[in-house]
Scaffold this motif. Structure first.
Motif, PDB file in Angstrom:
ATOM      1  N   GLN A 101       0.830  -1.206   0.000  1.00 45.39           N
ATOM      2  CA  GLN A 101       0.000   0.000   0.000  1.00 45.39           C
ATOM      3  C   GLN A 101       0.862   1.253   0.000  1.00 45.39           C
ATOM      4  O   GLN A 101       0.578   2.233  -0.704  1.00 45.39           O
TER       5      GLN A 101
ATOM      6  N   SER B   7     -11.872   0.848  -1.210  1.00 50.27           N
ATOM      7  CA  SER B   7     -11.142   1.133   0.025  1.00 50.27           C
ATOM      8  C   SER B   7     -12.086   1.538   1.152  1.00 50.27           C
ATOM      9  O   SER B   7     -11.893   1.152   2.311  1.00 50.27           O
TER      10      SER B   7
ATOM     11  N   LEU C 229      -6.205  -5.907  -1.789  1.00 49.44           N
ATOM     12  CA  LEU C 229      -7.190  -5.423  -0.814  1.00 49.44           C
ATOM     13  C   LEU C 229      -8.280  -6.464  -0.603  1.00 49.44           C
ATOM     14  O   LEU C 229      -8.637  -6.794   0.542  1.00 49.44           O
TER      15      LEU C 229
ATOM     16  N   ILE D 139      -5.018   3.211   4.626  1.00 47.15           N
ATOM     17  CA  ILE D 139      -6.015   3.290   3.553  1.00 47.15           C
ATOM     18  C   ILE D 139      -6.605   4.694   3.485  1.00 47.15           C
ATOM     19  O   ILE D 139      -6.766   5.274   2.408  1.00 47.15           O
TER      20      ILE D 139
ATOM     21  N   ARG E 246      -6.090   7.293   0.398  1.00 52.23           N
ATOM     22  CA  ARG E 246      -7.278   7.746  -0.325  1.00 52.23           C
ATOM     23  C   ARG E 246      -7.341   9.273  -0.368  1.00 52.23           C
ATOM     24  O   ARG E 246      -7.652   9.863  -1.410  1.00 52.23           O
TER      25      ARG E 246
END
Length: 381
Positions: free
Chosen positions: A82, A112, A245, A366, A370
Motif C-alpha cells: 500500500q 477502500s 485489498l 487506507i 485515499r
C-alpha cells in the motif's frame, strides 16, 4: 522447524522495506527525471515486490498458515504494498485525471471505503476473542498445573468457564456438542446466541461481512491492453492493489470472528500476474482448511482459535468424566491439557494486541492513501 519457515520471511520484508525507502523520493525531484524514467521503473518493480512478498507468505508451512504470526506478516506485506502504491500514484499524478485512469482509481477508492468497514468489524472481532481470555484465566487458575491435587469445586468452576468458551468458539446455529448442550444453564445459550449474531459493535445488526467482501470483489478485472498503454502501466498497479485489498480482507474475515462471515470469493483471474499463483495457492489452502470437519462450526479459522477449541473440548471431556476427586492418571491428563491451554493463552495474550494495532494501521494507511490520491485526482499537476 516450522517456526523457522515463517520467520525467514523477515529478511524479505526488510529487503523490501529498504527498496521502498530508496524509492520514496521527493516528488519535486521527479520533475527532473526524463520521461519513462523512475516512474515506469517503479511501476514494473512494484509487481516483482508483491510477487516476492506473497511467495514468502505462501511458502509458510501448513501449521503456520492462519496463525496470528502469519496474519501479522500478511498485514505487514499489505502495508508495504500500500505504501509503495501510494508513492507510485504521487509520482505519476499527471496520469490520474486522464481517462481511463480517473475511473480506475475512483473505483479503487470506493473499494477502500468498504474495506474500512471490514477493518472496524475485524477489530471488534479481535476484541471479542480477547474477552475469551477471561474464561481461559478462570480455567488456568482453577486447574493450576502446579497443584498436586484438584478439588471438586475447582473442577466445577473450570467446567463453567469451559462451557462458555465452547459456546463462543462455535457457531451457535450449528453447534451440536453433546457436552455443551447438556451443560447449558443460567441462560448461557441466550447470551451466546446474541454474542454470535453481532460480533461487530461498530456496525448495524443487519451488516454483513460476506456482502461487504462481495462488494469489494465485484467488477475487478484484468486491465485491457489499451488501458495499460494509456496509463503507462499504472492500470496494472491499480488492479494489483484491488486484488490485494480483496484478498487480505477475505483472509481477515476467514480467520477472525466477524458478523455474517462467509468465504465465497474467487481469485482465478490473477494467474497472469507474477504474484497471482501465490495468492491463488493461499486461497486454495485456506479453503481446504475451512472444509475440514472440525473447522466448519468454528467462528474463525485462526490457528489459535482451533487450538483453543481442541483444548476446551478435551478438558470438558475430562472434567465431565470426573465424579469424585481426580487422582493419579486423571490429574496428570488434566495437567497436560491445562498446560496446552496455557500455551494458547500466552500466544493470544501477546499477539492479539499487536494484530489489533496492525489492523488499525491498515485502516489509517487506507485513509491517508485515499485522501492523497483523491487530492491528486482533482488537482492534477
Amino acid at each position: 522447524m516450522p517456526s523457522m519457515e515463517l520467520h525467514s520471511s523477515s529478511a524479505t520484508f526488510a529487503s523490501f522495506s529498504r527498496s521502498l525507502l530508496s524509492f520514496q523520493r521527493d516528488p519535486d525531484d521527479l520533475q527532473q527525471e526524463p520521461a519513462g524514467g523512475i516512474q515506469e521503473q517503479g511501476i514494473d518493480a512494484f509487481q516483482l515486490h508483491v510477487a516476492d512478498l506473497f511467495a514468502e507468505l505462501s511458502s509458510a508451512g501448513g501449521d503456520n498458515i492462519l496463525s496470528l504470526l502469519w496474519i501479522r506478516k500478511l498485514l505487514d506485506a499489505f502495508l508495504f504494498c500500500q505504501e509503495e502504491f501510494r508513492f507510485i500514484l504521487l509520482n505519476n499524478r499527471h496520469l490520474l485525471s486522464r481517462s481511463p485512469m480517473d475511473r480506475l482509481i475512483s473505483d479503487f477508492y470506493d473499494r477502500s471505503v468498504k474495506a474500512l468497514d471490514l477493518c472496524n468489524a475485524i477489530r471488534d472481532g479481535i476484541e471479542q476473542v480477547r474477552q475469551w481470555e477471561k474464561h481461559m484465566e478462570i480455567v488456568l487458575i482453577a486447574l493450576d498445573p502446579r497443584q498436586s491435587f484438584i478439588t471438586q469445586g475447582q473442577i466445577r468452576r473450570a467446567e463453567k468457564a469451559l462451557i462458555d468458551l465452547a459456546l463462543f468458539i462455535h457457531d451457535e446455529k450449528e453447534s451440536s456438542s453433546v457436552l455443551v448442550q447438556r451443560n447449558r444453564s443460567f441462560c448461557r445459550q441466550q447470551r451466546a446466541a446474541a454474542h454470535c449474531r453481532s460480533f461487530s459493535w461498530s456496525v448495524s445488526r443487519s451488516w454483513s461481512a460476506t456482502k461487504q467482501l462481495q462488494a469489494i470483489g465485484n467488477n475487478i478485472y484484468v486491465p485491457r491492453s489499451h488501458e495499460v498503454v494509456a496509463t503507462s502501466g499504472l492500470a496494472n498497479s491499480v488492479f494489483t492493489m484491488n486484488s490485494l485489498l480483496h484478498f487480505v480482507m477475505w483472509v481477515l474475515v476467514a480467520a477472525i470472528p466477524c458478523q455474517d462471515r462467509g468465504l465465497q470469493a474467487h481469485f482465478s483471474i490473477l494467474k497472469s500476474f507474477p504474484w497471482g499463483s501465490s495468492v491463488i495457492s493461499l486461497h486454495e489452502r485456506i479453503m481446504e482448511e475451512s472444509k475440514k470437519r472440525e473447522r466448519k462450526k468454528s467462528v474463525g479459522l485462526l490457528k489459535e482459535i482451533h487450538q483453543l477449541e481442541k483444548c476446551t473440548r478435551r478438558l470438558l471431556q475430562l472434567t465431565e468424566s470426573v465424579d469424585q476427586l481426580p487422582e493419579g492418571k486423571e490429574v496428570e491428563m488434566i495437567r497436560q491439557e491445562v498446560l496446552g491451554l496455557g500455551d494458547v493463552y500466552n500466544s493470544m495474550n501477546e499477539e492479539l494486541i499487536l494484530l489489533e494495532r496492525q489492523v488499525r494501521d491498515v485502516f489509517h494507511e487506507i485513509v491517508r492513501s485515499r485522501i492523497e490520491g483523491l487530492d491528486c485526482l482533482h488537482k492534477p499537476e
